[in-house]
Enzyme design. Structure first.
Site, PDB file in Angstrom:
ATOM      1  N   HIS A   1      51.654 -26.525 -26.690  1.00  0.00           N
ATOM      2  CA  HIS A   1      50.319 -26.891 -26.202  1.00  0.00           C
ATOM      3  C   HIS A   1      49.772 -28.043 -27.046  1.00  0.00           C
ATOM      4  CE1 HIS A   1      50.514 -22.955 -24.222  1.00  0.00           C
ATOM      5  NE2 HIS A   1      49.539 -23.392 -23.437  1.00  0.00           N
TER       6      HIS A   1
ATOM      7  N   SER B   1      45.499 -23.094 -19.826  1.00  0.00           N
ATOM      8  CA  SER B   1      45.383 -23.261 -21.272  1.00  0.00           C
ATOM      9  C   SER B   1      45.309 -24.717 -21.708  1.00  0.00           C
ATOM     10  CB  SER B   1      46.569 -22.591 -21.968  1.00  0.00           C
ATOM     11  OG  SER B   1      47.799 -23.044 -21.426  1.00  0.00           O
TER      12      SER B   1
END
Length: 268
Positions: free
Chosen positions: A250, A44
């Site tokens: 993230h 990711s």
């Protein structure tokens, strides 16, 4: 002798004029300036989860047009660009699902992988929901896995890349530290938990860098570009807890463009 030079000069001029008129010169210049065939692999952090602007065709892989591979490809015009990085990917997923575009003509490969193998998403959930000691123990268990089990898994991935694309320049990207210690956060995790999580990221980067070097790959360390932009910094390039939850911890779009892209560009 002078006549020979004049004839040669005129000949070169005529050839150049013909190439210009036919477009052959422009075509040659375009061919020479085309970038390498580029394949972007990984998890990711490479697909761009957290940055938004996802390609609907990528489904749950959540590949973003604001991820560093897409940004690099947009500015460097590679001769081809295949983006197979996928949210949630582990080393086995790379081996089974992402290597298809690689071939002997591939000139550049990027990859970030290993964080999901070590279970860092589960660790973050543990640290948010459970006690400080449980959090620290979870990080220590992950560090043990990274030091003793992950190297063999990384070797499998790196060997497979080299076998399919022996001439490619491979850039392995690391992970940022999540937290600025003694920062602006007044709620949430304790400083002990934040320090443990940062330590886990450091161990993961150290092991990954060593495996990359042993395979002749470049390692892109993003800890310096994210310094001053961690969670609790007041200018974070990383999401904290978000909705949807899979974007938590993230890089944001700014983290991809300011944290990852310069490191990859320098290594590529």
């Amino acid at each position: 002798m002078k006549l020979s030079r004049l004839t040669a000069t005129m000949g070169a001029f005529v050839v150049g004029a013909v190439l210009a008129l036919t477009g052959a010169g422009a075509a040659q210049a375009t061919e020479n300036s085309a970038g390498p065939a580029y394949v972007a692999l990984g998890d990711s952090y490479s697909s761009g989860v957290g940055a938004g602007s996802y390609d609907g065709a990528s489904g749950n892989c959540k590949r973003s047009t604001k991820a560093y591979p897409a940004l690099w490809a947009a500015s460097h015009a590679p001769s081809s660009f295949n983006f197979t990085a996928c949210s949630g990917a582990k080393t086995g997923d790379v081996l089974n699902n992402q290597l298809g575009p690689l071939n002997s003509g591939t000139g550049l490969v990027s990859i970030s992988i290993g964080g999901n193998d070590a279970g860092f998403a589960d660790i973050m959930m543990t640290c948010v929901l459970q006690s400080e000691s449980t959090c620290v123990n979870a990080v220590n268990s992950a560090k043990d896995f990274v030091q003793n089990t992950l190297p063999g898994k990384l070797d499998q991935v790196y060997n497979a890349i080299s076998a399919k694309s022996p001439s490619a320049h491979v850039v392995v990207l690391g992970y940022p530290r999540f937290y600025k210690l003694s920062g602006s956060c007044i709620v949430g995790l304790t400083e002990t938990e934040r320090a443990a999580i940062n330590s886990g990221a450091d161990v993961l980067n150290s092991v990954t860098a060593k495996r990359a070097a042993d395979h002749g790959f470049s390692f892109g360390d993003v800890t310096s570009t994210f310094t001053g932009h961690e969670i609790c910094s007041g200018s974070a390039w990383l999401n904290s807890v978000t909705v949807p939850v899979d974007e938590s911890y993230h890089p944001t779009a700014a983290g991809q463009s300011g944290g990852y892209l310069p490191v990859f560009s320098a290594a590529a």
